[in-house]
Design a protein around this motif. Sequence first.
Motif, PDB file in Angstrom:
ATOM      1  N   ALA A 157      35.514  43.685  -7.508  1.00 43.97           N
ATOM      2  CA  ALA A 157      35.951  44.614  -6.460  1.00 43.97           C
ATOM      3  C   ALA A 157      35.327  45.987  -6.656  1.00 43.97           C
ATOM      4  CB  ALA A 157      37.476  44.712  -6.451  1.00 43.97           C
ATOM      5  N   GLU A 158      35.208  46.401  -7.920  1.00 42.85           N
ATOM      6  CA  GLU A 158      34.591  47.692  -8.209  1.00 42.85           C
ATOM      7  C   GLU A 158      33.124  47.700  -7.809  1.00 42.85           C
ATOM      8  OE1 GLU A 158      33.924  50.754 -12.003  1.00 42.85           O
ATOM      9  OE2 GLU A 158      34.863  48.804 -12.297  1.00 42.85           O
ATOM     10  N   GLN A 159      32.421  46.602  -8.113  1.00 45.34           N
ATOM     11  CA  GLN A 159      31.017  46.503  -7.728  1.00 45.34           C
ATOM     12  C   GLN A 159      30.863  46.512  -6.208  1.00 45.34           C
ATOM     13  OE1 GLN A 159      28.271  46.633  -9.690  1.00 45.34           O
ATOM     14  NE2 GLN A 159      29.763  47.101 -11.298  1.00 45.34           N
ATOM     15  N   LYS A 160      31.800  45.875  -5.518  1.00 41.63           N
ATOM     16  CA  LYS A 160      31.764  45.867  -4.063  1.00 41.63           C
ATOM     17  C   LYS A 160      31.966  47.276  -3.521  1.00 41.63           C
ATOM     18  CE  LYS A 160      33.860  43.720   0.014  1.00 41.63           C
ATOM     19  NZ  LYS A 160      34.889  42.768   0.515  1.00 41.63           N
ATOM     20  N   ALA A 161      32.881  48.033  -4.144  1.00 38.27           N
ATOM     21  CA  ALA A 161      33.134  49.405  -3.707  1.00 38.27           C
ATOM     22  C   ALA A 161      31.905  50.284  -3.928  1.00 38.27           C
ATOM     23  CB  ALA A 161      34.346  49.974  -4.450  1.00 38.27           C
ATOM     24  N   ILE A 162      31.233  50.072  -5.062  1.00 36.50           N
ATOM     25  CA  ILE A 162      30.013  50.840  -5.345  1.00 36.50           C
ATOM     26  C   ILE A 162      28.938  50.519  -4.309  1.00 36.50           C
ATOM     27  CG2 ILE A 162      28.110  51.112  -6.982  1.00 36.50           C
ATOM     28  CD1 ILE A 162      30.164  50.671  -9.234  1.00 36.50           C
ATOM     29  N   ALA A 163      28.799  49.232  -3.978  1.00 36.44           N
ATOM     30  CA  ALA A 163      27.807  48.825  -2.981  1.00 36.44           C
ATOM     31  C   ALA A 163      28.127  49.435  -1.617  1.00 36.44           C
ATOM     32  CB  ALA A 163      27.751  47.299  -2.886  1.00 36.44           C
ATOM     33  N   ALA A 164      29.414  49.476  -1.267  1.00 41.64           N
ATOM     34  CA  ALA A 164      29.813  50.074   0.012  1.00 41.64           C
ATOM     35  C   ALA A 164      29.491  51.559   0.040  1.00 41.64           C
ATOM     36  CB  ALA A 164      31.302  49.844   0.248  1.00 41.64           C
ATOM     37  N   LYS A 165      29.695  52.237  -1.101  1.00 39.17           N
ATOM     38  CA  LYS A 165      29.372  53.666  -1.179  1.00 39.17           C
ATOM     39  C   LYS A 165      27.876  53.890  -0.993  1.00 39.17           C
ATOM     40  CE  LYS A 165      29.900  57.709  -4.182  1.00 39.17           C
ATOM     41  NZ  LYS A 165      30.416  58.208  -5.483  1.00 39.17           N
ATOM     42  N   GLU A 166      27.072  53.031  -1.602  1.00 43.37           N
ATOM     43  CA  GLU A 166      25.618  53.154  -1.453  1.00 43.37           C
ATOM     44  C   GLU A 166      25.199  52.891  -0.010  1.00 43.37           C
ATOM     45  OE1 GLU A 166      24.190  50.381  -4.300  1.00 43.37           O
ATOM     46  OE2 GLU A 166      24.408  51.758  -6.012  1.00 43.37           O
ATOM     47  N   ASN A 167      25.868  51.942   0.630  1.00 43.59           N
ATOM     48  CA  ASN A 167      25.549  51.654   2.028  1.00 43.59           C
ATOM     49  C   ASN A 167      25.913  52.828   2.928  1.00 43.59           C
ATOM     50  OD1 ASN A 167      24.378  49.055   2.046  1.00 43.59           O
ATOM     51  ND2 ASN A 167      26.358  48.123   1.685  1.00 43.59           N
ATOM     52  N   ARG A 168      27.033  53.502   2.618  1.00 40.79           N
ATOM     53  CA  ARG A 168      27.400  54.682   3.401  1.00 40.79           C
ATOM     54  C   ARG A 168      26.348  55.777   3.236  1.00 40.79           C
ATOM     55  NH1 ARG A 168      32.762  53.091   1.932  1.00 40.79           N
ATOM     56  NH2 ARG A 168      32.765  54.382   0.060  1.00 40.79           N
ATOM     57  N   ALA A 169      25.807  55.889   2.028  1.00 40.02           N
ATOM     58  CA  ALA A 169      24.742  56.868   1.801  1.00 40.02           C
ATOM     59  C   ALA A 169      23.506  56.495   2.608  1.00 40.02           C
ATOM     60  CB  ALA A 169      24.407  56.940   0.311  1.00 40.02           C
ATOM     61  N   GLN A 170      23.231  55.192   2.711  1.00 37.56           N
ATOM     62  CA  GLN A 170      22.096  54.741   3.514  1.00 37.56           C
ATOM     63  C   GLN A 170      22.308  55.068   4.988  1.00 37.56           C
ATOM     64  OE1 GLN A 170      21.706  50.549   2.439  1.00 37.56           O
ATOM     65  NE2 GLN A 170      19.870  51.019   1.298  1.00 37.56           N
ATOM     66  N   ILE A 171      23.529  54.887   5.460  1.00 36.65           N
ATOM     67  CA  ILE A 171      23.834  55.218   6.848  1.00 36.65           C
ATOM     68  C   ILE A 171      23.569  56.697   7.091  1.00 36.65           C
ATOM     69  CG2 ILE A 171      25.654  55.420   8.580  1.00 36.65           C
ATOM     70  CD1 ILE A 171      27.025  53.063   7.368  1.00 36.65           C
ATOM     71  N   ASN A 172      24.014  57.520   6.146  1.00 33.78           N
ATOM     72  CA  ASN A 172      23.835  58.961   6.288  1.00 33.78           C
ATOM     73  C   ASN A 172      22.349  59.316   6.349  1.00 33.78           C
ATOM     74  OD1 ASN A 172      24.860  61.585   6.514  1.00 33.78           O
ATOM     75  ND2 ASN A 172      24.635  61.953   4.328  1.00 33.78           N
ATOM     76  N   ARG A 173      21.547  58.694   5.489  1.00 30.95           N
ATOM     77  CA  ARG A 173      20.112  58.969   5.498  1.00 30.95           C
ATOM     78  C   ARG A 173      19.466  58.494   6.796  1.00 30.95           C
ATOM     79  NH1 ARG A 173      20.604  57.511  -0.025  1.00 30.95           N
ATOM     80  NH2 ARG A 173      19.952  55.364   0.406  1.00 30.95           N
ATOM     81  N   ALA A 174      19.904  57.336   7.298  1.00 34.78           N
ATOM     82  CA  ALA A 174      19.357  56.828   8.555  1.00 34.78           C
ATOM     83  C   ALA A 174      19.693  57.753   9.712  1.00 34.78           C
ATOM     84  CB  ALA A 174      19.896  55.419   8.830  1.00 34.78           C
ATOM     85  N   ALA A 175      20.926  58.261   9.716  1.00 37.37           N
ATOM     86  CA  ALA A 175      21.331  59.185  10.771  1.00 37.37           C
ATOM     87  C   ALA A 175      20.547  60.490  10.677  1.00 37.37           C
ATOM     88  CB  ALA A 175      22.826  59.458  10.683  1.00 37.37           C
TER      89      ALA A 175
END
Length: 273
Positions: A157-175
């Motif tokens: 679950a912790e690894q999943k949360a870390i991956a989700a955080k990285e994906n949110r950072a990717q969204i921010n960079r894409a925006a």
Amino acid sequence: MIRGVFISLAIVWMPFTVVAQSLEDLRPDFIAGCVEGGNDAPMCGCLYDNWSANLPEDQHLLASTAITMFLGEMPQDPQKMMAAASLLQDMTSLLLQCASGELQVSTQDAPPPIPQTGDAIEEQLLYKRVTGPSATIEEMNRYAALVEARKARDRAAEQKAIAAKENRAQINRAALYAEYEAELARIHGRDITAWAVDDFVPLFDLYCRSGGRTEASCACAWPILADLSKYNAVPYMASRSPGDDVTTRLSAADYSAAFFTLSLFNERRAVCD
């Protein structure tokens, strides 16, 4: 730098062609694209609901363009891109607030609560046994196995949360990249020499943050760049990447002079990082 980021994001994001115009009809397309990037549906719902709630009625027709830009697909029409840029900025400003919990996540998109498993109940019961005076070896071994299994689930679950955080950072960079492209289209609407140095502030800020630097670092770097920029080719080149069409926009003399000035800028901006 920016182009490399965008190419990697294009692999992650599935392009969505949004044809509906009402805000209610646009929501599923946005949530689908946001979740496709590996993000939690409640966070995506939080972002969309807070963004659409503050969207002026006369901007509803541009909402679909802003959504496709946010999801990484650039419109072919530069004017439409520039028109939707302000909506995209509003969305980007809400992103971190939803991700950090400052804004309440959407209960509409929340999954149903996970019932307590049989293993969890058994672990609780065995805990009372193994901490008492009459526990058997079998009970102790079973309890230890249940604890290890729970820890493994927690690590996953912790690894999943870390991956989700990285994906949110990717969204921010894409925006940010989408905003950058819209601002670049505006700058390219006139000859580079027609702009003043300060006109490049938005372009430089978006370029800087898209490259991974913080808002504070970019804000710190601009006065240093402005002080060195005796003419407008300098901030323009500081807002572009190697391999871009810079040489077609600048004279050979401006390009050469700006290149030397940028070397000084890159040395002096180290105090901001």
